[in-house]
Design a protein around this motif. Structure first.
Motif, short mmCIF file in Angstrom:
data_model
loop_
_atom_site.label_atom_id
_atom_site.label_comp_id
_atom_site.label_asym_id
_atom_site.label_seq_id
_atom_site.Cartn_x
_atom_site.Cartn_y
_atom_site.Cartn_z
N ARG A 94 37.27 26.49 96.55
CA ARG A 94 36.72 26.19 95.23
C ARG A 94 37.84 25.65 94.35
O ARG A 94 38.50 26.40 93.62
CB ARG A 94 36.11 27.46 94.62
N ARG B 74 40.14 24.13 91.47
CA ARG B 74 40.16 24.24 90.01
C ARG B 74 40.67 22.92 89.42
O ARG B 74 41.79 22.53 89.68
CB ARG B 74 41.06 25.39 89.58
N ILE C 107 32.82 16.86 81.93
CA ILE C 107 33.16 18.23 82.36
C ILE C 107 31.90 19.09 82.43
O ILE C 107 31.70 19.86 83.39
CB ILE C 107 34.20 18.84 81.41
N HIS C 108 31.02 18.96 81.46
CA HIS C 108 29.78 19.73 81.48
C HIS C 108 28.92 19.35 82.68
O HIS C 108 28.29 20.22 83.31
CB HIS C 108 29.01 19.50 80.18
N GLN D 101 30.47 21.01 85.72
CA GLN D 101 30.19 22.44 85.70
C GLN D 101 28.75 22.73 86.14
O GLN D 101 28.49 23.70 86.85
CB GLN D 101 30.45 23.01 84.30
N ASP E 153 34.45 23.89 89.35
CA ASP E 153 35.31 24.59 88.40
C ASP E 153 36.13 23.56 87.63
O ASP E 153 37.20 23.13 88.07
CB ASP E 153 36.22 25.56 89.15
N ALA E 154 35.60 23.11 86.51
CA ALA E 154 36.24 22.08 85.69
C ALA E 154 36.45 22.60 84.29
O ALA E 154 35.53 23.15 83.68
CB ALA E 154 35.37 20.82 85.66
N VAL E 155 37.67 22.44 83.75
CA VAL E 155 37.99 22.92 82.41
C VAL E 155 38.78 21.87 81.65
O VAL E 155 39.38 20.98 82.23
CB VAL E 155 38.79 24.24 82.46
N TYR F 210 45.66 25.62 87.73
CA TYR F 210 44.73 24.65 88.30
C TYR F 210 45.27 24.12 89.62
O TYR F 210 46.46 24.25 89.93
CB TYR F 210 44.47 23.49 87.32
#
Length: 284
Positions: free
Chosen positions: A151, A153, A181-182, A185, A190-192, A209
Motif C-alpha cells: 500500500r 504512500r 488527491i480526493h 483517495q 493512500d494520497a496526502v 511517504y
C-alpha cells in the motif's frame, strides 16, 4: 551504453569491474564495443543474444554490437519529437504517455514529476486533474509491482510557494491537486497533501511517504540529485518491461578522463534486477 562519446562506456565497464564486490547480476552492454575499448583495457566478449551473457559474465563483459546513441540534444536535432526517453519507450511498448511515469529513486527518496521535459512556462497549462490522477495511479501500481510495497504512500508537493497559502499565492492546489488527491483517495490509494515543497524533503519528512509526486521536473529532481547524485536511478513505471537508467546524462566533459563514477549505473542495474524479481514473485 548511451552515446558512445559520453561516459556510458566507462561506467558500464567500471560496473562490470565491481561485479563481485557489488554483487551484481549478469548484464549485457549494448552498443559499439570500440567505444568501451577506447576507455578500458579489460576483457570484452562479443555476443549475439542476451542469453549468452550469464555463461561468460564472470570472465568478460558481454557486449552486443548494436548502435544505441542517446543524447537529447542530438536526438532533437534530427527530429526526435518525444519530450524524453520515458515517452519514447512507452510508445514502443504500446503504453499511453499519460500512463507511463518517470520515477527517480535513491536510497532514501523516490520522486515522480507529473510533467517532465517541458519549459517551466508551459507547466501550468499542462497540469490537469486527469494527468495528476493518471500519473499517481501509475506510480502506486509501479511501487507495488516493482518494489513490493503493498500500500504505497503518496505525498503531493504543491505547485506554488507554501502550497498556495489557501489560494492567496495561487489556486492550482485548490483547483487541480486537491481534486486529484480526493479522486485517488476514493480509489483506495493512500494520497496526502499538497504540502509546501520546501518542507517535504528533509529526513523526517521523507520517512512519511514512499514517493513524492511533484508538479514539474526540477521540483522533483533537485532534491533527489542533492541527496543521491552518485546513486540516483531513473525508472519508468507503467511499462510491461523493467526499464531503469542512471540518473545522469552523457557528461561529455568527463568522457575519456577515467573520472566518471559508476555508482548510478550500478544502482540502476541492481534496481532492475530487484524489480524483475518482485515481478516474478507477483506473477507466481
Amino acid at each position: 551504453m548511451g552515446d558512445p562519446a559520453g561516459i556510458g562506456p566507462e561506467v558500464i565497464a567500471k560496473a562490470w569491474a565491481r561485479r563481485e564486490t557489488e554483487r551484481l547480476p549478469p548484464f549485457v552492454a549494448v552498443g559499439d564495443p570500440r567505444a568501451i575499448e577506447r576507455v578500458w583495457r579489460g576483457p570484452i566478449a562479443r555476443i549475439e543474444t542476451p542469453g549468452e551473457a550469464a555463461a561468460i559474465f564472470d570472465g568478460a563483459l558481454p557486449v552486443m554490437a548494436v548502435t544505441d546513441a542517446v543524447a537529447k540534444a542530438q536526438l532533437y536535432a534530427i527530429g526526435f519529437t518525444h519530450p524524453g526517453q520515458t515517452e519514447f519507450v512507452a510508445e514502443r511498448c504500446g503504453v499511453a504517455a499519460e500512463n507511463a511515469v518517470m520515477m527517480l529513486a535513491g536510497p532514501t527518496l523516490r520522486v515522480v514529476p507529473v510533467t517532465t521535459h517541458v519549459p517551466l512556462a508551459a507547466v501550468r497549462d499542462l497540469l490537469t486533474i486527469d494527468l495528476v490522477v493518471n500519473k499517481a495511479r501509475a506510480a502506486a501500481r509501479g511501487l507495488t509491482r516493482n518494489f513490493a510495497i503493498e500500500r504505497p504512500r503518496l505525498a503531493f508537493a504543491g505547485f506554488n510557494p507554501h502550497a498556495g497559502e489557501a489560494g492567496a499565492l495561487g489556486r492550482e492546489e485548490i483547483e487541480i491537486l486537491m481534486p486529484a488527491i480526493h479522486a485517488l483517495q476514493a480509489d483506495g490509494i493512500d494520497a496526502v497533501g499538497p504540502f509546501a515543497a520546501d518542507t517535504m524533503f528533509h529526513a523526517r519528512a521523507r520517512g512519511g511517504y514512499d514517493v513524492a509526486i511533484c508538479c514539474y521536473h526540477d521540483q522533483a529532481l533537485i532534491p533527489l540529485k542533492t541527496l543521491h547524485f552518485d546513486e540516483g536511478v531513473n525508472m519508468t513505471l507503467g511499462l510491461p518491461i523493467v526499464r531503469t537508467s542512471p540518473d545522469h546524462g552523457t557528461a561529455f566533459d568527463l568522457a575519456g578522463t577515467d573520472r566518471a563514477e559508476p555508482g548510478a549505473m550500478i544502482a540502476a542495474i541492481r534496481l532492475a534486477a530487484e524489480a524483475a524479481a518482485h515481478r516474478a514473485e507477483t506473477a507466481a
